[in-house]
Design a protein around this motif. Structure first.
Motif, PDB file in Angstrom:
ATOM      1  N   SER A 111      -6.104   3.479   4.642  1.00 49.56           N
ATOM      2  CA  SER A 111      -5.111   4.013   5.564  1.00 49.56           C
ATOM      3  C   SER A 111      -4.316   2.869   6.085  1.00 49.56           C
ATOM      4  CB  SER A 111      -5.856   4.504   6.795  1.00 49.56           C
ATOM      5  OG  SER A 111      -6.571   3.478   7.519  1.00 49.56           O
ATOM      6  N   ALA A 112      -3.142   3.222   6.651  1.00 55.13           N
ATOM      7  CA  ALA A 112      -2.254   2.016   6.884  1.00 55.13           C
ATOM      8  C   ALA A 112      -2.547   1.100   7.863  1.00 55.13           C
ATOM      9  CB  ALA A 112      -0.654   2.706   7.576  1.00 55.13           C
ATOM     10  N   ASN A 124       0.821  -1.050  -0.047  1.00 59.95           N
ATOM     11  CA  ASN A 124       0.036   0.047   0.000  1.00 59.95           C
ATOM     12  C   ASN A 124       0.772   0.998   0.127  1.00 59.95           C
ATOM     13  OD1 ASN A 124      -2.347   1.332  -0.012  1.00 59.95           O
ATOM     14  ND2 ASN A 124      -2.555   1.187   2.125  1.00 59.95           N
ATOM     15  N   ALA A 125       0.332   2.395  -0.783  1.00 62.30           N
ATOM     16  CA  ALA A 125       1.138   3.717  -0.643  1.00 62.30           C
ATOM     17  C   ALA A 125       1.006   4.412   0.561  1.00 62.30           C
ATOM     18  CB  ALA A 125       0.737   4.427  -1.991  1.00 62.30           C
ATOM     19  N   VAL A 126       1.588   3.710   1.547  1.00 59.25           N
ATOM     20  CA  VAL A 126       1.584   4.420   3.040  1.00 59.25           C
ATOM     21  C   VAL A 126       3.252   4.615   3.429  1.00 59.25           C
ATOM     22  CG1 VAL A 126      -0.671   3.715   3.716  1.00 59.25           C
ATOM     23  CG2 VAL A 126       1.422   2.391   4.137  1.00 59.25           C
ATOM     24  N   THR A 127       3.453   5.591   4.155  1.00 57.93           N
ATOM     25  CA  THR A 127       4.740   5.525   4.399  1.00 57.93           C
ATOM     26  C   THR A 127       5.077   4.580   5.704  1.00 57.93           C
ATOM     27  OG1 THR A 127       4.209   7.234   6.467  1.00 57.93           O
ATOM     28  CG2 THR A 127       4.378   8.441   4.282  1.00 57.93           C
ATOM     29  N   GLN A 128       6.474   4.536   5.737  1.00 55.11           N
ATOM     30  CA  GLN A 128       7.083   3.445   6.915  1.00 55.11           C
ATOM     31  C   GLN A 128       6.607   3.864   8.074  1.00 55.11           C
ATOM     32  OE1 GLN A 128      11.215   3.071   6.791  1.00 55.11           O
ATOM     33  NE2 GLN A 128      11.137   1.362   8.098  1.00 55.11           N
ATOM     34  N   ALA A 129       6.453   5.178   8.547  1.00 51.58           N
ATOM     35  CA  ALA A 129       6.235   5.659   9.887  1.00 51.58           C
ATOM     36  C   ALA A 129       4.816   5.341  10.263  1.00 51.58           C
ATOM     37  CB  ALA A 129       6.373   7.256   9.823  1.00 51.58           C
ATOM     38  N   GLU A 130       3.933   5.322   8.854  1.00 52.62           N
ATOM     39  CA  GLU A 130       2.473   5.080   9.294  1.00 52.62           C
ATOM     40  C   GLU A 130       2.406   3.676   9.552  1.00 52.62           C
ATOM     41  OE1 GLU A 130      -0.087   8.389   6.522  1.00 52.62           O
ATOM     42  OE2 GLU A 130       1.057   6.622   5.457  1.00 52.62           O
TER      43      GLU A 130
END
Length: 242
Positions: free
Chosen positions: A47-48, A2-8
């Motif tokens: 969402s993540a 998924n196009a989410v950040t590593q932090a998320e």
């Protein structure tokens, strides 16, 4: 992925691990399931947190045969855990499980009715606050279970577990001057293999990924339905996956 950040993703891992453990009945099986979901790739457009839940749900093993008189299906368990323990809305839980919201609402209504006919367990409550202990006892009994003892201290919990041989333990973490609920459970499980639900205002103490963690954690304050589905899952959880 998924196009989410590593932090998320990192922020979403603790609740995803909690959900996976509740589905499978153990920390190792739950963590293996989260790892498998990450390797398989998460669904797009969520969402993540929801994407992780969805990935875990997709790969979750089927539940073991339910106790006599209980009839919760796999999706019903998933929806109950997502809404009651993970506190998602019905529409969010529907997205996670991939069904329409109205279908999720119907499944949840049927699942709540099925919970009332689930098999009973003998429960030991470990809680040092008398009023909270009374509330927990009432909730446990309203779910159809039997409370065989209430312990306010670590030592009392160990003694009661040895004499009553409960089929389920509900434990607070902080027992004040009476010791530590985590330590009490550890001592009990050296002699008695029994599922445990921690009911605590300090869930972060149990979600560190640094030590062996319980399969079931409910944060205070909690809704009666959260306790009902957690007790059901604890006494009828799946065989851990490898």
């Amino acid at each position: 992925m998924n196009a989410v950040t590593q932090a998320e993703l990192l922020r979403s891992l603790p609740p995803a691990r909690r959900y996976a453990r509740a589905l499978t009945g153990s920390q190792p099986a739950g963590d293996a399931l989260v790892g498998a979901a990450l390797r398989a790739g998460l669904p797009e457009g969520l969402s993540a947190r929801l994407a992780l839940y969805a990935g875990v749900t997709k790969l979750a093993p089927p539940p073991a045969a339910p106790p006599s008189g209980a009839a919760l299906g796999a999706r019903q368990r998933q929806l109950l855990l997502l809404t009651a323990l993970e506190e998602l809305s019905v529409s969010e839980a529907a997205q996670v499980t991939g069904i329409p919201t109205d279908a999720a609402e119907t499944e949840l209504e049927e699942a709540r009715a099925a919970l009332r006919s689930a098999a009973a367990a003998d429960v030991l409550v470990i809680e040092d606050e008398p009023i909270i202990a009374m509330d927990v006892r009432q909730l446990v009994e309203s779910c159809g279970h039997r409370v065989v003892g209430v312990a306010a201290t670590e030592a009392q919990a160990v003694r009661l577990a040895a004499s009553k041989k409960p089929g389920l333990i509900l434990a607070d973490v902080n027992l004040g001057a009476g010791g530590d609920g985590i330590t009490a459970v550890g001592r009990i499980q050296q002699q008695l293999k029994v599922p445990v639900i921690f009911v605590t205002a300090y869930p972060e103490r149990l979600l560190t990924a640094e030590t062996v963690e319980p399969a079931f954690v409910i944060s205070k304050p909690f809704e009666p339905l959260a306790l009902a589905i957690a007790t059901y899952q604890a006494v009828s959880s799946t065989v851990p996956i490898g």
